[in-house]
Design an enzyme around this catalytic site. Structure first.
Site, PDB file in Angstrom:
ATOM      1  N   ARG A 185      56.518  52.950  36.338  1.00 35.57           N
ATOM      2  CA  ARG A 185      57.299  52.376  37.438  1.00 35.57           C
ATOM      3  C   ARG A 185      58.575  53.164  37.754  1.00 35.57           C
ATOM      4  O   ARG A 185      59.600  52.589  38.129  1.00 35.57           O
ATOM      5  CB  ARG A 185      57.639  50.908  37.155  1.00 35.57           C
ATOM      6  CG  ARG A 185      56.435  49.996  37.099  1.00 35.57           C
ATOM      7  CD  ARG A 185      55.656  50.009  38.416  1.00 35.57           C
ATOM      8  NE  ARG A 185      54.442  49.207  38.310  1.00 35.57           N
ATOM      9  CZ  ARG A 185      53.238  49.691  38.008  1.00 35.57           C
ATOM     10  NH1 ARG A 185      53.090  50.988  37.761  1.00 35.57           N
ATOM     11  NH2 ARG A 185      52.192  48.901  37.936  1.00 35.57           N
ATOM     12  N   GLU A 231      62.252  45.253  38.075  1.00 43.19           N
ATOM     13  CA  GLU A 231      61.428  46.172  38.853  1.00 43.19           C
ATOM     14  C   GLU A 231      61.901  46.165  40.306  1.00 43.19           C
ATOM     15  O   GLU A 231      61.893  47.190  40.977  1.00 43.19           O
ATOM     16  CB  GLU A 231      59.955  45.775  38.770  1.00 43.19           C
ATOM     17  CG  GLU A 231      59.021  46.724  39.495  1.00 43.19           C
ATOM     18  CD  GLU A 231      57.564  46.469  39.185  1.00 43.19           C
ATOM     19  OE1 GLU A 231      56.728  46.648  40.093  1.00 43.19           O
ATOM     20  OE2 GLU A 231      57.240  46.094  38.036  1.00 43.19           O
ATOM     21  N   SER A 267      56.410  41.866  42.171  1.00 43.27           N
ATOM     22  CA  SER A 267      56.724  41.701  40.745  1.00 43.27           C
ATOM     23  C   SER A 267      58.212  41.926  40.503  1.00 43.27           C
ATOM     24  O   SER A 267      58.766  42.948  40.892  1.00 43.27           O
ATOM     25  CB  SER A 267      55.913  42.693  39.914  1.00 43.27           C
ATOM     26  OG  SER A 267      54.541  42.414  40.003  1.00 43.27           O
TER      27      SER A 267
END
Length: 306
Positions: free
Chosen positions: A179, A298, A228
């Site tokens: 990520r 995130e 998310s």
């Protein structure tokens, strides 16, 4: 909050600028959460050359941030000082294929890139069908879903640095990790090239249908959300930790932890950026208290508190 209008000074310093400069432009409508204050300046470049010209003439002391479709972004209620750049689909949204290569501008929706690959009978990019963002964000965050990530299919990317210079990046240059990308955060990605694998069209479509079904049945995609919220810790799932900490359905002001998928935060209608961010921090604190594991955001958070 209203920021001083610096657009006249910017226009005077950039007489050949072709893109649009807007002062004190609301950012709430550009994010999926629909919260947040204004950008001091919102700039929409016409194309890569226009972007490079703007950056080459932009005063170094001005803060700079890039937004796509705002699917994983919290803008704080005080707004964003400096300049926010938004790459438009018209200037940066084209997609295409040649042989087994899929090309895309940074403003192209991930979903559209998957569809472009499928139309050319190229497999491997179906996971993009389930990511609600743009290719620029996918490059920056190594976006992934359903067991695949951007780094699995990327051939190369292009971008413009803060000094207005254009750069090319190989997959290795991107320094992908989970990520995230290791490329200088000031680089603004403008395009990318991916490699697909020839496959039967019915197999590709079946995989895309699986991705879509998973999203619709497991995620609150019809709510004002941001995708998310937290990264999965190594060897664990963020949603399981949040659930075990008793946070499913937790509310704070107009913000709520989703009942359907508790790694999603929701604006129930009247949330502020402060509500959503504070709820996220409350969840992080409870997870740490119960499990001893620290969750990392995130979702990106920008701007200043009101």
């Amino acid at each position: 909050m209203t920021f001083p209008d610096i657009t006249p000074d910017l226009k005077a310093a950039m007489p050949d600028l072709r893109g649009r400069l807007l002062a004190n432009q609301s950012l709430a409508e550009l994010t999926w959460f629909r919260v947040g204050g204004p950008a001091q300046v919102l700039f929409t470049p016409m194309d890569e050359d226009d972007l490079a010209y703007f950056l080459a003439h932009l005063p170094e002391q001005l803060p700079l941030y890039v937004v796509g479709v705002g699917s994983n972004l919290i803008v704080r209620d005080g707004g964003m000082p400096g300049v926010v750049i938004r790459l438009s689909p018209r200037g940066f949204g084209e997609t295409g294929t040649q042989d087994d290569i899929v090309s895309a501008g940074a403003a192209a929706l991930d979903k559209r890139v998957a569809e472009t690959a499928a139309a050319a009978n190229l497999a491997g990019l179906e996971f993009f069908f389930g990511i609600p963002g743009t290719i620029g964000g996918a490059l920056r965050m190594n976006a992934g879903a359903n067991g695949s990530e951007t780094r699995d299919v990327l051939l190369g990317a292009t971008g413009v640095s803060r000094d207005g210079k254009k750069h090319t990046f190989t997959n290795a240059d991107m320094k992908f990790v989970y990520r995230n990308s290791g490329v200088d955060p000031s680089i603004i990605f403008t395009s990318a090239r991916f490699r697909g694998a020839p496959a039967a069209p019915e197999a590709i479509r079946a995989r895309m249908n699986e991705v879509q079904t998973h999203r619709e049945t497991a995620q609150p995609i019809r709510e004002k959300t941001g995708g998310s919220t937290f990264k999965n810790p190594p060897g664990n799932s963020a949603w399981k930790l949040i659930d075990a900490a008793g946070c499913r359905g937790l509310r704070l002001g107009g913000a709520q932890v989703s009942e359907m998928h508790c790694n999603f935060l929701i604006n129930t209608g009247a949330a502020t950026g402060h509500d959503i961010e504070t709820l996220g921090e409350t969840v992080r604190a409870r997870v740490m208290e119960i499990s001893g594991i620290e969750l990392h955001w995130e979702i990106k958070r920008i701007g200043i508190p009101r």
